[in-house]
Design a protein around this motif. Sequence first.
Motif, short mmCIF file in Angstrom:
data_model
loop_
_atom_site.label_atom_id
_atom_site.label_comp_id
_atom_site.label_asym_id
_atom_site.label_seq_id
_atom_site.Cartn_x
_atom_site.Cartn_y
_atom_site.Cartn_z
N TYR A 51 0.29 1.07 -3.86
CA TYR A 51 1.02 0.41 -2.78
C TYR A 51 2.20 -0.39 -3.26
O TYR A 51 2.94 -0.95 -2.45
N ASN A 52 2.40 -0.50 -4.56
CA ASN A 52 3.54 -1.28 -5.04
C ASN A 52 4.71 -0.37 -5.40
O ASN A 52 4.59 0.84 -5.45
N PRO B 140 -0.42 1.84 -12.38
CA PRO B 140 -0.97 1.25 -13.60
C PRO B 140 0.05 1.03 -14.72
O PRO B 140 -0.29 0.44 -15.75
N ILE B 141 1.28 1.50 -14.52
CA ILE B 141 2.34 1.25 -15.49
C ILE B 141 3.56 0.75 -14.72
O ILE B 141 4.04 1.41 -13.79
N LEU B 142 4.06 -0.43 -15.09
CA LEU B 142 5.23 -0.97 -14.43
C LEU B 142 6.44 -0.07 -14.68
O LEU B 142 6.76 0.26 -15.82
N GLY B 143 7.11 0.32 -13.61
CA GLY B 143 8.29 1.17 -13.73
C GLY B 143 7.96 2.63 -13.95
O GLY B 143 8.86 3.45 -14.16
N GLY B 144 6.67 2.97 -13.89
CA GLY B 144 6.28 4.35 -14.13
C GLY B 144 6.59 5.25 -12.94
O GLY B 144 6.75 4.79 -11.81
N ARG B 145 6.66 6.56 -13.22
CA ARG B 145 6.96 7.55 -12.17
C ARG B 145 6.05 8.76 -12.38
O ARG B 145 5.91 9.26 -13.50
N ILE B 146 5.44 9.21 -11.31
CA ILE B 146 4.50 10.33 -11.38
C ILE B 146 5.27 11.64 -11.49
O ILE B 146 6.18 11.91 -10.69
N THR B 147 4.88 12.44 -12.49
CA THR B 147 5.52 13.75 -12.66
C THR B 147 4.59 14.90 -12.28
O THR B 147 5.02 15.87 -11.65
N LYS C 169 5.37 5.67 -26.05
CA LYS C 169 4.14 5.24 -26.72
C LYS C 169 4.13 3.72 -26.85
O LYS C 169 5.14 3.11 -27.18
N GLY C 170 2.98 3.13 -26.58
CA GLY C 170 2.83 1.67 -26.70
C GLY C 170 3.08 0.91 -25.40
O GLY C 170 2.84 -0.30 -25.34
N THR C 171 3.56 1.61 -24.37
CA THR C 171 3.77 0.94 -23.08
C THR C 171 2.42 0.45 -22.53
O THR C 171 1.42 1.16 -22.59
N ARG C 172 2.42 -0.77 -22.03
CA ARG C 172 1.17 -1.38 -21.56
C ARG C 172 0.66 -0.66 -20.31
O ARG C 172 1.41 -0.37 -19.38
N VAL C 173 -0.66 -0.40 -20.30
CA VAL C 173 -1.35 0.17 -19.14
C VAL C 173 -2.12 -0.97 -18.47
O VAL C 173 -2.83 -1.73 -19.14
N LEU C 174 -2.01 -1.09 -17.15
CA LEU C 174 -2.57 -2.22 -16.41
C LEU C 174 -3.78 -1.79 -15.58
O LEU C 174 -3.82 -0.67 -15.07
N ALA C 175 -4.73 -2.71 -15.43
CA ALA C 175 -5.88 -2.46 -14.55
C ALA C 175 -5.39 -2.41 -13.11
O ALA C 175 -4.65 -3.29 -12.66
N ALA C 176 -5.83 -1.40 -12.38
CA ALA C 176 -5.36 -1.22 -11.00
C ALA C 176 -6.03 -2.17 -10.02
O ALA C 176 -5.54 -2.35 -8.90
N ALA C 177 -7.12 -2.81 -10.42
CA ALA C 177 -7.84 -3.75 -9.56
C ALA C 177 -8.87 -4.51 -10.40
O ALA C 177 -9.08 -4.19 -11.57
#
Length: 304
Positions: A303-304, A180-187, A213-221
């Motif tokens: 999956y991306n 849901p976040i481009l370039g994000g990484r799960i911690t 803060k302010g990074t865009r959150v995207l709909a997963a589907a």
Amino acid sequence: MIVERLRLMYLSKEGTGIKQLSLTAQQVWIYGSIISIFFICVTALLIGVTTRFFQNYQIHSLEKDRNQLQHELIEIKEKVSSLNGRLAQLEQTGDELRNVASLQPISNDVRKVGIGGPASFRGMDFMYYSDEIQKTALEINLDLNKLERAISLEKHSMQEISTELSEQMNRLDHLPSIMPILGGRITDEFGFRFHPVTRRRQFHKGVDIPMPKGTRVLAAADGVVQRVETNHKEYGLFIVVDHGFGYETKYCHLSNVLVKRGQKVKRWDPIGEVGQSGRTTGNHLHYEVVLDGKRQDPENFIYN
């Protein structure tokens, strides 16, 4: 007694003068009858010869047309046979497509019932059709009827395949499948962990993705915004999207919401911005996936 006579006068060829022929009425009738019968016989003979000639011409012409028709019928029968071969290839391709669409192939029994198999010919007595043209025409007619029903069956099958594939594509469009976040990484992963605020071991219902803060959150589907909560004690500002087919996704600790309740969204659409609302130690997105009311590991849906 005076006898009636018919006198015929004529010039002789020898030039000896005028000659005459005297005939009685009875002789006139006899000679006239003979001449009439002669002309009638000649006329009848001419008519018979002419009729015979015309009939022979017609028979020859009809025989020629018959042979031409038989030849054309044989060509049509060969073309129908070729179409049956192509239909067999189409049926094989159709079964392969049904397999792709997770549909059962059409069985041979269904095909026979749907288009008419050998049973269709049992009621036909081909020996009755002694004429080869009639027999060939009947066979072509039966083949064409069978071909028509087979095409109708395949058309229905293709419509079923198209409907099923469209439904599958629709399901895929509504299946959560991206980060849901481009370039994000799960911690922080899904499962039991020590809470960063309470320091107690408890079950983590989703995954955490730290971003500024302010990074865009995207709909997963694709889906519909089901809920927008502005001041939740645990999650702060969060959004719940209903994707249908039993799927929901939850986006928490936001600093801003870009959608409203009831709004339709597509996969990759921005719906909010990262923040640290609620009970949290820093800017990050808490992301959850729910299927039929049970929380799932979101990493299984990325999956991306």
